[in-house]
Design an enzyme around this catalytic site. Structure first.
Site, PDB file in Angstrom:
ATOM      1  N   ASP A 174      24.597   7.607  -9.935  1.00 32.66           N
ATOM      2  CA  ASP A 174      23.197   7.433  -8.693  1.00 32.66           C
ATOM      3  C   ASP A 174      22.593   9.007  -9.435  1.00 32.66           C
ATOM      4  O   ASP A 174      23.575   9.905  -9.580  1.00 32.66           O
ATOM      5  CB  ASP A 174      23.862   7.121  -7.485  1.00 32.66           C
ATOM      6  CG  ASP A 174      22.584   8.005  -6.345  1.00 32.66           C
ATOM      7  OD1 ASP A 174      21.054   8.000  -7.131  1.00 32.66           O
ATOM      8  OD2 ASP A 174      22.458   8.980  -5.636  1.00 32.66           O
ATOM      9  N   SER A 175      21.420   9.101  -8.668  1.00 30.39           N
ATOM     10  CA  SER A 175      21.114  11.012  -8.859  1.00 30.39           C
ATOM     11  C   SER A 175      21.840  11.735  -8.366  1.00 30.39           C
ATOM     12  O   SER A 175      21.580  12.852  -8.550  1.00 30.39           O
ATOM     13  CB  SER A 175      19.613  11.089  -8.718  1.00 30.39           C
ATOM     14  OG  SER A 175      19.127  10.899  -7.539  1.00 30.39           O
ATOM     15  N   TYR A 231      15.967  12.696  -8.074  1.00 31.68           N
ATOM     16  CA  TYR A 231      15.574  12.115  -8.924  1.00 31.68           C
ATOM     17  C   TYR A 231      13.737  12.080  -8.538  1.00 31.68           C
ATOM     18  O   TYR A 231      12.376  11.885  -9.411  1.00 31.68           O
ATOM     19  CB  TYR A 231      15.881  11.575  -9.694  1.00 31.68           C
ATOM     20  CG  TYR A 231      17.284  11.762 -10.584  1.00 31.68           C
ATOM     21  CD1 TYR A 231      17.642  12.666 -11.115  1.00 31.68           C
ATOM     22  CD2 TYR A 231      17.902  10.234 -11.770  1.00 31.68           C
ATOM     23  CE1 TYR A 231      18.686  12.871 -11.813  1.00 31.68           C
ATOM     24  CE2 TYR A 231      18.123  10.948 -12.586  1.00 31.68           C
ATOM     25  CZ  TYR A 231      19.208  11.910 -12.495  1.00 31.68           C
ATOM     26  OH  TYR A 231      19.951  12.294 -13.776  1.00 31.68           O
ATOM     27  N   GLY A 232      13.771  11.585  -7.783  1.00 30.33           N
ATOM     28  CA  GLY A 232      12.763  11.591  -6.970  1.00 30.33           C
ATOM     29  C   GLY A 232      10.990  12.203  -7.463  1.00 30.33           C
ATOM     30  O   GLY A 232      10.267  11.213  -7.166  1.00 30.33           O
ATOM     31  N   CYS A 277      20.803   3.386  -7.592  1.00 32.17           N
ATOM     32  CA  CYS A 277      19.471   4.634  -7.759  1.00 32.17           C
ATOM     33  C   CYS A 277      18.240   3.888  -8.185  1.00 32.17           C
ATOM     34  O   CYS A 277      18.022   3.304  -8.638  1.00 32.17           O
ATOM     35  CB  CYS A 277      19.585   5.906  -8.617  1.00 32.17           C
ATOM     36  SG  CYS A 277      18.710   7.204  -8.144  1.00 32.17           S
ATOM     37  N   ASN A 278      17.565   3.896  -6.424  1.00 33.63           N
ATOM     38  CA  ASN A 278      16.556   3.270  -7.052  1.00 33.63           C
ATOM     39  C   ASN A 278      14.837   3.914  -7.634  1.00 33.63           C
ATOM     40  O   ASN A 278      13.535   2.976  -8.371  1.00 33.63           O
ATOM     41  CB  ASN A 278      15.599   2.985  -5.783  1.00 33.63           C
ATOM     42  CG  ASN A 278      15.836   2.409  -5.132  1.00 33.63           C
ATOM     43  OD1 ASN A 278      16.009   0.984  -4.920  1.00 33.63           O
ATOM     44  ND2 ASN A 278      17.333   2.700  -4.295  1.00 33.63           N
ATOM     45  N   THR A 279      15.134   5.750  -7.856  1.00 32.80           N
ATOM     46  CA  THR A 279      14.173   5.669  -8.992  1.00 32.80           C
ATOM     47  C   THR A 279      14.366   5.318 -10.287  1.00 32.80           C
ATOM     48  O   THR A 279      13.445   5.178 -10.755  1.00 32.80           O
ATOM     49  CB  THR A 279      14.445   7.576  -8.736  1.00 32.80           C
ATOM     50  OG1 THR A 279      14.648   7.507  -6.566  1.00 32.80           O
ATOM     51  CG2 THR A 279      13.370   8.149  -8.421  1.00 32.80           C
ATOM     52  N   GLU A 335      20.582  15.336   1.619  1.00 36.45           N
ATOM     53  CA  GLU A 335      21.535  16.481   0.965  1.00 36.45           C
ATOM     54  C   GLU A 335      22.521  17.176   1.192  1.00 36.45           C
ATOM     55  O   GLU A 335      22.823  17.512   1.249  1.00 36.45           O
ATOM     56  CB  GLU A 335      20.880  16.253  -0.698  1.00 36.45           C
ATOM     57  CG  GLU A 335      20.380  14.693  -1.207  1.00 36.45           C
ATOM     58  CD  GLU A 335      21.151  14.888  -2.857  1.00 36.45           C
ATOM     59  OE1 GLU A 335      22.229  16.001  -2.435  1.00 36.45           O
ATOM     60  OE2 GLU A 335      22.130  13.554  -3.317  1.00 36.45           O
ATOM     61  N   CYS A 385      15.552   3.161  -0.773  1.00 35.10           N
ATOM     62  CA  CYS A 385      16.785   4.422  -1.534  1.00 35.10           C
ATOM     63  C   CYS A 385      17.599   4.555  -1.175  1.00 35.10           C
ATOM     64  O   CYS A 385      17.992   4.174  -0.009  1.00 35.10           O
ATOM     65  CB  CYS A 385      15.653   5.995  -1.038  1.00 35.10           C
ATOM     66  SG  CYS A 385      16.763   6.983  -1.422  1.00 35.10           S
ATOM     67  N   THR A 386      18.880   4.452  -2.101  1.00 43.79           N
ATOM     68  CA  THR A 386      20.538   4.189  -1.883  1.00 43.79           C
ATOM     69  C   THR A 386      20.894   5.156  -1.173  1.00 43.79           C
ATOM     70  O   THR A 386      21.877   5.074  -0.414  1.00 43.79           O
ATOM     71  CB  THR A 386      21.175   4.481  -3.086  1.00 43.79           C
ATOM     72  OG1 THR A 386      20.707   5.524  -3.859  1.00 43.79           O
ATOM     73  CG2 THR A 386      20.360   3.477  -3.917  1.00 43.79           C
ATOM     74  N   HIS A 387      19.998   6.355  -0.596  1.00 39.19           N
ATOM     75  CA  HIS A 387      20.557   7.416   0.964  1.00 39.19           C
ATOM     76  C   HIS A 387      19.498   7.259   2.228  1.00 39.19           C
ATOM     77  O   HIS A 387      21.037   7.627   2.949  1.00 39.19           O
ATOM     78  CB  HIS A 387      19.535   8.908   0.406  1.00 39.19           C
ATOM     79  CG  HIS A 387      20.089  10.211  -0.410  1.00 39.19           C
ATOM     80  ND1 HIS A 387      20.234   9.445  -1.942  1.00 39.19           N
ATOM     81  CD2 HIS A 387      20.834  10.909  -0.728  1.00 39.19           C
ATOM     82  CE1 HIS A 387      20.179  10.811  -3.024  1.00 39.19           C
ATOM     83  NE2 HIS A 387      20.558  11.579  -2.068  1.00 39.19           N
TER      84      HIS A 387
HETATM   85  N1  DGL Z   1      19.163   7.974  -3.978  1.00 36.25           N
HETATM   86  C1  DGL Z   1      17.826   7.993  -5.317  1.00 36.25           C
HETATM   87  C2  DGL Z   1      17.520   6.208  -5.013  1.00 36.25           C
HETATM   88  O1  DGL Z   1      17.492   5.680  -4.522  1.00 36.25           O
HETATM   89  C3  DGL Z   1      16.545   9.041  -4.638  1.00 36.25           C
HETATM   90  C4  DGL Z   1      17.437  10.703  -4.556  1.00 36.25           C
HETATM   91  C5  DGL Z   1      16.611  11.662  -5.189  1.00 36.25           C
HETATM   92  O2  DGL Z   1      15.790  11.853  -5.453  1.00 36.25           O
HETATM   93  O3  DGL Z   1      17.389  11.785  -6.462  1.00 36.25           O
HETATM   94  O4  DGL Z   1      16.174   6.977  -5.303  1.00 36.25           O
END
Ligand code: DGL
Length: 282
Positions: A17-18, A49-50, A80-82, A166, A200-202
């Site tokens: 993940d990012s 990363y988003g 990570c979805n992004t 975060e 988004c995994t967060h």
């Molecule tokens: N956890 C990442 C996702 O699922 C996004 C976090 C990021 O923006 O880096 O998209």
């Protein structure tokens, strides 16, 4: 040409993940498949990363995936979805054949989409995700491939949510403002929505708060369990990949940030004490 530097012996499953969000996926995967070994890599030094461009997300993701391969992984999950939205396809189609056609990289979007069709009754679903995931249009495109025009998606980008999480500010009154704003945009844009995908995994860390803002008939789809079940099925169907995954029940954590910072923030996501190591790309 195959990269002959990569270790050939069986190894752990890589989870990337990012930052910290992938820990919500890792937790569910370990619950479902505790027998395997795992390497978690968080690119915390370069998160989020988003908000980044396609090229940058692809470059960073490829670096991390290659690193996990070099550490012995034959199978890597982009938790990570992004990264799944912006890098997975290129890595699968262009890079794996060169790096090693026998290694695999899987994402988190497909398992979510496969589940949504069993849940929505109205055929109207909502997506809450980062800017990058929304702009990539990956969810609507994949949904169209699977369900044609039987399901329509309305996507809402929530650029403030990852930084709030975060920074451990997601349960604050300040965070409520942004969460309410995005959820209410989504429901106003399409009042027929009966299922919301947390893309988004967060976001599982906000699940209770989001649910408290929704009418009772709206279901919330969190990815951890779906990805874990889908990985279990994948390993069952692909015995050649399963045979390359070691089984001692271990989990090691790597971060591109300072280790102390990773450990203290990771405790938000995990309910156990962990040890982590720093890695740097040269
Ligand atoms: N956890 C990442 C996702 O699922 C996004 C976090 C990021 O923006 O880096 O998209």
């Amino acid at each position: 040409m195959k990269n002959t530097q990569l270790p050939t012996a069986p190894g752990p499953i890589g989870i990337f993940d990012s930052g910290y969000g992938g820990l919500t996926i890792l937790e569910k995967i370990r619950k479902e498949l505790p027998q395997y070994d795992y390497l978690y890599l968080g690119d915390n030094a370069r998160t989020p990363y988003g908000t980044r461009s396609f090229d940058v997300v692809y470059k960073y993701t490829l670096e991390c995936v290659t690193h996990l391969f070099e550490m012995g992984c034959h199978l890597v999950i982009l938790a990570c979805n992004t990264a799944s939205a912006k890098a997975l396809r290129s890595i699968q189609q262009n890079d794996l054949p060169l790096l090693d056609p026998n290694r695999r990289v899987l994402g988190v979007i497909r398992p979510t989409i496969e589940a949504v069709g069993n849940i929505t009754k109205t055929g109207h679903v909502g997506l809450l995700a980062t800017n990058g995931t929304v702009q990539s249009n990956s969810y609507p495109l994949e949904i169209e491939k699977v369900y044609g025009d039987n399901i329509t998606v309305y996507s809402e980008a929530c650029p403030m949510w990852v930084p709030l999480i975060e920074n451990n500010e997601h349960l604050s009154v300040g965070a409520d403002y942004f969460i309410k704003q995005n959820v209410s945009h989504l429901l106003t844009a399409d009042p027929k929505i009966d299922t919301i995908m947390l893309g988004c995994t967060h976001y599982p860390l906000l699940e209770e708060k989001i649910k408290s803002l929704l009418p009772e008939n709206v279901a919330v789809l969190s990815q951890g369990r779906l990805v874990a079940k889908s990985l279990a099925t994948y390993l069952h169907r692909h015995i050649e990949i399963e045979a390359l995954c070691t089984k001692n029940g271990t989990c090691h954590y790597f971060t591109t940030e300072a280790v102390d910072k990773f450990i203290s923030s990771a405790s938000l996501f995990l309910k156990e004490d962990i040890h982590a190591e720093h890695i740097e790309f040269v």
